[in-house]
Scaffold this active site. Sequence first.
Site, PDB file in Angstrom:
ATOM      1  CB  CYS B  37      54.966  30.836  49.336  1.00  0.00           C
ATOM      2  SG  CYS B  37      55.451  30.660  51.189  1.00  0.00           S
ATOM      3  CG  ASP B  39      50.950  31.046  45.906  1.00  0.00           C
ATOM      4  OD1 ASP B  39      51.464  31.121  47.262  1.00  0.00           O
ATOM      5  OD2 ASP B  39      50.933  30.151  45.195  1.00  0.00           O
ATOM      6  CB  CYS B  63      51.168  30.541  39.080  1.00  0.00           C
ATOM      7  SG  CYS B  63      50.112  29.305  40.164  1.00  0.00           S
ATOM      8  CB  CYS B 106      46.448  27.351  43.288  1.00  0.00           C
ATOM      9  SG  CYS B 106      48.006  27.602  42.439  1.00  0.00           S
TER      10      CYS B 106
END
Lengths: 402, 127
Positions: B37, B39, B63, B106
């Site tokens: 995915c 992360d 990221c 995130c």
Amino acid sequence: MNLPIYFDYSATTPVDPRVAEQMIQYLTQYFGNPASRSHQFGWDSEKAVEKARENVAALINANPKEIVWTSGATESNNLAIKGAAHFYQKKGKHIITSMTEHKAVLDTCRQLEREGFDITYLNPQSNGLIDLKELEAAVRDDTILVSIMHVNNEIGVITDIAAIGEMTRSHKVLFHVDAAQSAGKVPIDLATMKVDLMSFSAHKIYGPKGIGALYVRRKPRVRLEAQIHGGGHERGMRSGTLATHQIVGMGEAFRIAKEEMTTENQRIGKLRDKLLNALQDIEEMYINGDEKQRIAGNLNISFNFIEGESLMMALKDLAVSSGSACTSASLEPSYVLKAIGRNDELAHSSLRFTLGRFTTEEEVDYAIPLIRSNIEKLRDLSPLWEMFKEGIDLNSIQWDSH
Amino acid sequence: MAYSEKVLDHYEKPRNVGNLDKDDQSVGTGMVGAPACGDVMRLQIKVGDNGVIEDAKFKTYGCGSAIASSSLLTEWVKGKTLEEASAIKNTEIAEELALPPVKIHCSVLAESAVKSAIEDYNKKQKV
């Protein structure tokens, strides 16, 4: 040297100053409508448009009468594929293309599927190229068109379109080539290559955005159903007042490309190889796409265990692109890298460097230590890198996919 | 896409990067996300006898916003009780870092990293 450094020539290129200079006079002084047959203003514009048509045709060794102006490669692809499909649909409704085509081809094919056409999407080999035998095996009695790109925009691999052309001609199937990324970078000779339709863009080779062309073969004649109707310009294939200044710019860009392509490719290839050689010893780096059969300016690499967007953020002085999902709205990593068999991790970890006419050695020298040090920094931050170094097989772990 | 100043600050100077001994009874480790995915966050907390988080470390593959979210989190959990730490909401992280809508996941991942680390610590205490 100015920062940031532009390493994204496959996205677009700056207009060559020689091109811009030609264009300007057709905005202010020679502003006439090339379709105006009754006065000097129209005649001057028409003359410029036809000169540009000759220049575009000359780069690909075609007849100027085979060039149709469009707004860009996206429109050219739409006109070629929909135009041929609609015209020849009584012959059959099957079209063959590949999974790594540009969206302008793929989405056009999806639209034709909604209209009842049957599309075969071929999977490329791991080097990014289509196997000719597999392509030939996909041809059926009702196949009317094959559409395969010349150079892939992400990984820069070059397809042997001459070989495909021989095959399609022998089966009496039309062959369309998206040449947006190859014109001016790879020799194209349409007097010998059996290509029936070819799409071009100006802004990928130092011309302006908003202008492109479609090559439509005259012998044997290829017919298209027009997609835009109006004043019957471009022999009815594409209506709309011709954008003289844009066309002049595209013509000049193609003229320069014909003159300088050979020497330019050598210079850019050397710079690309310098960049590659300086990164080659980095652990867990993978080159995406065939290493030999690719254009001089393209380097697409995955640095495992680093996410592409975070690397681009670290490399903010370098304008590059990534196949990482985080750079797209869809949150899906590059479909091109996935189609050539890269797993999601490597697709997320990819960077594309594309070099071009104005790339200097100084810029490449500046980029190398910057890339190396940031890879090290981000790997120090990466739990995956740590696990890899400890010898843990990442595939053995139960991840919670979200 | 432009990043907020706070994201850039955490990205360029990440706080508390590293490891704590995962076998230590007072350390809880949470690893969330998946490489596929794009992360993966690993957050570790060291809990004192008084039930207060004394130290926190992270490593993140992802990221810039994912790195910043986990870096910020290590700052926030230090000095908090487990109860206080588990009450941290992803919306607070997103707000602090001014994350755009496409980066909200995130902060969601960061919230589940804390919860996962606390769960791991609690499991160790029961044994």
